[in-house]
Motif scaffolding. Structure first.
Motif, PDB file in Angstrom:
ATOM      1  N   GLY A  74      34.759 -52.830  -3.244  1.00 54.17           N
ATOM      2  CA  GLY A  74      34.614 -53.592  -2.009  1.00 54.17           C
ATOM      3  C   GLY A  74      33.238 -54.231  -1.919  1.00 54.17           C
ATOM      4  N   ILE A  75      33.180 -55.497  -1.538  1.00 51.12           N
ATOM      5  CA  ILE A  75      31.898 -56.201  -1.527  1.00 51.12           C
ATOM      6  C   ILE A  75      31.471 -56.645  -0.135  1.00 51.12           C
ATOM      7  CG2 ILE A  75      32.166 -57.034  -3.896  1.00 51.12           C
ATOM      8  CD1 ILE A  75      33.056 -59.720  -2.737  1.00 51.12           C
ATOM      9  N   GLU A  76      32.349 -56.576   0.838  1.00 53.27           N
ATOM     10  CA  GLU A  76      32.029 -57.106   2.163  1.00 53.27           C
ATOM     11  C   GLU A  76      30.761 -56.492   2.776  1.00 53.27           C
ATOM     12  OE1 GLU A  76      33.150 -59.663   3.989  1.00 53.27           O
ATOM     13  OE2 GLU A  76      34.213 -60.175   2.159  1.00 53.27           O
ATOM     14  N   PRO A  77      30.600 -55.157   2.751  1.00 47.94           N
ATOM     15  CA  PRO A  77      29.403 -54.595   3.387  1.00 47.94           C
ATOM     16  C   PRO A  77      28.102 -55.035   2.729  1.00 47.94           C
ATOM     17  CG  PRO A  77      31.055 -52.899   3.007  1.00 47.94           C
ATOM     18  CD  PRO A  77      31.483 -54.117   2.250  1.00 47.94           C
ATOM     19  N   ALA A  78      28.165 -55.443   1.464  1.00 50.04           N
ATOM     20  CA  ALA A  78      26.925 -55.729   0.735  1.00 50.04           C
ATOM     21  C   ALA A  78      26.728 -57.194   0.396  1.00 50.04           C
ATOM     22  CB  ALA A  78      26.915 -54.907  -0.563  1.00 50.04           C
ATOM     23  N   LYS A  79      27.667 -58.050   0.784  1.00 47.88           N
ATOM     24  CA  LYS A  79      27.648 -59.416   0.250  1.00 47.88           C
ATOM     25  C   LYS A  79      26.404 -60.207   0.643  1.00 47.88           C
ATOM     26  CE  LYS A  79      30.367 -61.632   3.920  1.00 47.88           C
ATOM     27  NZ  LYS A  79      31.565 -62.450   4.192  1.00 47.88           N
ATOM     28  N   ASP A  80      25.746 -59.849   1.755  1.00 50.23           N
ATOM     29  CA  ASP A  80      24.538 -60.556   2.165  1.00 50.23           C
ATOM     30  C   ASP A  80      23.269 -59.833   1.736  1.00 50.23           C
ATOM     31  OD1 ASP A  80      26.010 -62.582   3.414  1.00 50.23           O
ATOM     32  OD2 ASP A  80      26.247 -61.361   5.227  1.00 50.23           O
ATOM     33  N   ASP A  81      23.435 -58.723   1.026  1.00 49.82           N
ATOM     34  CA  ASP A  81      22.278 -57.946   0.579  1.00 49.82           C
ATOM     35  C   ASP A  81      21.626 -58.621  -0.623  1.00 49.82           C
ATOM     36  OD1 ASP A  81      20.967 -55.026   0.620  1.00 49.82           O
ATOM     37  OD2 ASP A  81      21.287 -55.635  -1.462  1.00 49.82           O
ATOM     38  N   PRO A  82      20.277 -58.688  -0.685  1.00 45.24           N
ATOM     39  CA  PRO A  82      19.624 -59.399  -1.790  1.00 45.24           C
ATOM     40  C   PRO A  82      19.841 -58.767  -3.162  1.00 45.24           C
ATOM     41  CG  PRO A  82      18.010 -58.260  -0.422  1.00 45.24           C
ATOM     42  CD  PRO A  82      19.310 -58.208   0.311  1.00 45.24           C
ATOM     43  N   VAL A  83      19.984 -57.443  -3.214  1.00 44.84           N
ATOM     44  CA  VAL A  83      20.245 -56.788  -4.499  1.00 44.84           C
ATOM     45  C   VAL A  83      21.615 -57.202  -5.013  1.00 44.84           C
ATOM     46  CG1 VAL A  83      20.574 -54.568  -5.665  1.00 44.84           C
ATOM     47  CG2 VAL A  83      18.739 -54.841  -3.974  1.00 44.84           C
ATOM     48  N   TYR A  84      22.607 -57.148  -4.132  1.00 45.88           N
ATOM     49  CA  TYR A  84      23.953 -57.586  -4.495  1.00 45.88           C
ATOM     50  C   TYR A  84      23.954 -59.056  -4.922  1.00 45.88           C
ATOM     51  CZ  TYR A  84      28.517 -59.649  -3.700  1.00 45.88           C
ATOM     52  OH  TYR A  84      29.653 -60.387  -3.839  1.00 45.88           O
ATOM     53  N   GLN A  85      23.328 -59.920  -4.129  1.00 45.46           N
ATOM     54  CA  GLN A  85      23.343 -61.352  -4.419  1.00 45.46           C
ATOM     55  C   GLN A  85      22.693 -61.669  -5.755  1.00 45.46           C
ATOM     56  OE1 GLN A  85      21.472 -63.092  -0.954  1.00 45.46           O
ATOM     57  NE2 GLN A  85      23.437 -63.449   0.041  1.00 45.46           N
ATOM     58  N   THR A  86      21.554 -61.022  -6.024  1.00 54.22           N
ATOM     59  CA  THR A  86      20.852 -61.267  -7.288  1.00 54.22           C
ATOM     60  C   THR A  86      21.703 -60.854  -8.477  1.00 54.22           C
ATOM     61  OG1 THR A  86      18.689 -61.003  -6.243  1.00 54.22           O
ATOM     62  CG2 THR A  86      18.785 -60.700  -8.635  1.00 54.22           C
ATOM     63  N   LYS A  87      22.345 -59.703  -8.348  1.00 54.03           N
ATOM     64  CA  LYS A  87      23.165 -59.201  -9.452  1.00 54.03           C
ATOM     65  C   LYS A  87      24.378 -60.110  -9.658  1.00 54.03           C
ATOM     66  CE  LYS A  87      25.147 -54.863 -11.167  1.00 54.03           C
ATOM     67  NZ  LYS A  87      25.402 -53.434 -10.849  1.00 54.03           N
ATOM     68  N   TRP A  88      25.038 -60.477  -8.579  1.00 53.18           N
ATOM     69  CA  TRP A  88      26.220 -61.352  -8.664  1.00 53.18           C
ATOM     70  C   TRP A  88      25.858 -62.670  -9.349  1.00 53.18           C
ATOM     71  CZ3 TRP A  88      31.336 -60.874  -6.723  1.00 53.18           C
ATOM     72  CH2 TRP A  88      32.110 -62.042  -6.785  1.00 53.18           C
ATOM     73  N   GLN A  89      24.772 -63.290  -8.899  1.00 53.72           N
ATOM     74  CA  GLN A  89      24.360 -64.584  -9.449  1.00 53.72           C
ATOM     75  C   GLN A  89      24.006 -64.466 -10.922  1.00 53.72           C
ATOM     76  OE1 GLN A  89      21.246 -65.699  -6.739  1.00 53.72           O
ATOM     77  NE2 GLN A  89      22.673 -66.011  -5.036  1.00 53.72           N
ATOM     78  N   TRP A  90      23.346 -63.369 -11.277  1.00 55.90           N
ATOM     79  CA  TRP A  90      22.981 -63.177 -12.683  1.00 55.90           C
ATOM     80  C   TRP A  90      24.237 -63.042 -13.539  1.00 55.90           C
ATOM     81  CZ3 TRP A  90      23.879 -60.043 -16.734  1.00 55.90           C
ATOM     82  CH2 TRP A  90      23.070 -60.226 -17.849  1.00 55.90           C
ATOM     83  N   ILE A  91      25.205 -62.255 -13.089  1.00 50.25           N
ATOM     84  CA  ILE A  91      26.443 -62.071 -13.855  1.00 50.25           C
ATOM     85  C   ILE A  91      27.161 -63.401 -14.033  1.00 50.25           C
ATOM     86  CG2 ILE A  91      28.726 -61.013 -13.841  1.00 50.25           C
ATOM     87  CD1 ILE A  91      27.468 -58.630 -12.326  1.00 50.25           C
TER      88      ILE A  91
END
Length: 263
Positions: A74-91
């Motif tokens: 599940g990604i909804e709780p973390a989707k605006d978190d900078p750690v999540y965003q950085t990792k997603w963008q890198w992948i």
């Protein structure tokens, strides 16, 4: 010989006794039709592991646990978190295909994760019984203190958590990889086992049972490895099997550093 991401995924799923519905075992990133140039297996898809895969020239990463800090991905709780965003963008920019192999891996028999743990401990010849969620081994007699030293040395881990007197005799040991240390699963094994070894579980269940057992004079022991420490050997074994199946492909196992430190 060109092998696609989908073909590797199918090969992994075929290891299980049956195909499961509602599974987390899906391709999380990437195109299933892409030709595989190299594979990395790992327990956890940390950013270090993913970057190491790119460094090794792999374009398919097979991991056991979820990428975004939730078993059900599940990604909804973390989707605006900078750690999540950085990792997603890198992948997304990496071009990696990332396949999660969890449920079907546990539905092999013997459980491939458990088999990896047993092999890493050097206890294959001592297996008395493989069960669906546990393996029972009968070892040459040794003390709990010596058992702890053996486990740490063979798994290459700096520490474990232990309950029990160091001098108790250990012979029958119950092994439960991953999050199988809950009371319902683990406690019944004490009817035959001197010691249990598991990855993790609720601390108010099995550990408290052992506390009361010791207070009553029952010589039992518990060794808690940590979730990753108990399941990493399974991903190492998967790497070995994929190398055998696809000798023309570079296949690597990447191990993370221990997550916790002791102060």
């Amino acid at each position: 010989m060109n092998i696609t991401v989908q073909q590797i995924m199918n090969e992994c799923m075929a290891m299980a006794s049956n195909r499961l519905e509602g599974t987390v075992d899906t391709l999380k990133f990437g195109d299933p039709s892409v030709i595989v140039t190299g594979i990395v297996t790992a327990f956890m898809p940390t950013q270090f592991v993913l970057e190491e895969a790119v460094r090794l020239g792999a374009n398919l990463v097979i991991v056991h646990e979820g990428m975004f800090f939730s078993h059900h991905d599940g990604i909804e709780p973390a989707k605006d978190d900078p750690v999540y965003q950085t990792k997603w963008q890198w992948i997304e920019s990496s071009g990696l295909a990332i396949f999660r192999f969890h449920d079907h891996m546990h539905h092999t028999f013997p459980d491939l994760v458990m088999e990896g743990l047993v092999r890493e401990l050097g206890w294959s010849v001592y297996v008395r019984e493989h069960r669906s969620v546990a393996t029972v081994v009968t070892l040459p007699k040794l003390t709990l203190a010596d058992l702890v030293l053996t486990v740490k040395r063979r798994l290459h881990i700096p520490f474990v958590r232990v309950i029990g007197e160091p001098d108790i005799t250990c012979e029958t040991v119950g092994l439960l990889a991953g999050y199988r240390g809950g009371g319902t699963t683990a406690i019944p094994l004490f009817g035959e086992a001197d010691v249990l070894i598991y990855g993790e579980g609720p601390e108010w269940e099995t550990p408290e049972y052992v506390r009361d057992a010791l207070y009553q004079g029952r010589r039992k022991g518990l060794i808690v490895l940590g979730h990753a420490e108990s399941e990493e050997p399974g991903m190492k074994l998967l790497c070995k099997r994929l190398r055998q199946r696809y000798p023309h492909l570079p296949v690597h196992y990447v191990k993370e550093k221990p997550l916790f430190s002791i102060y």
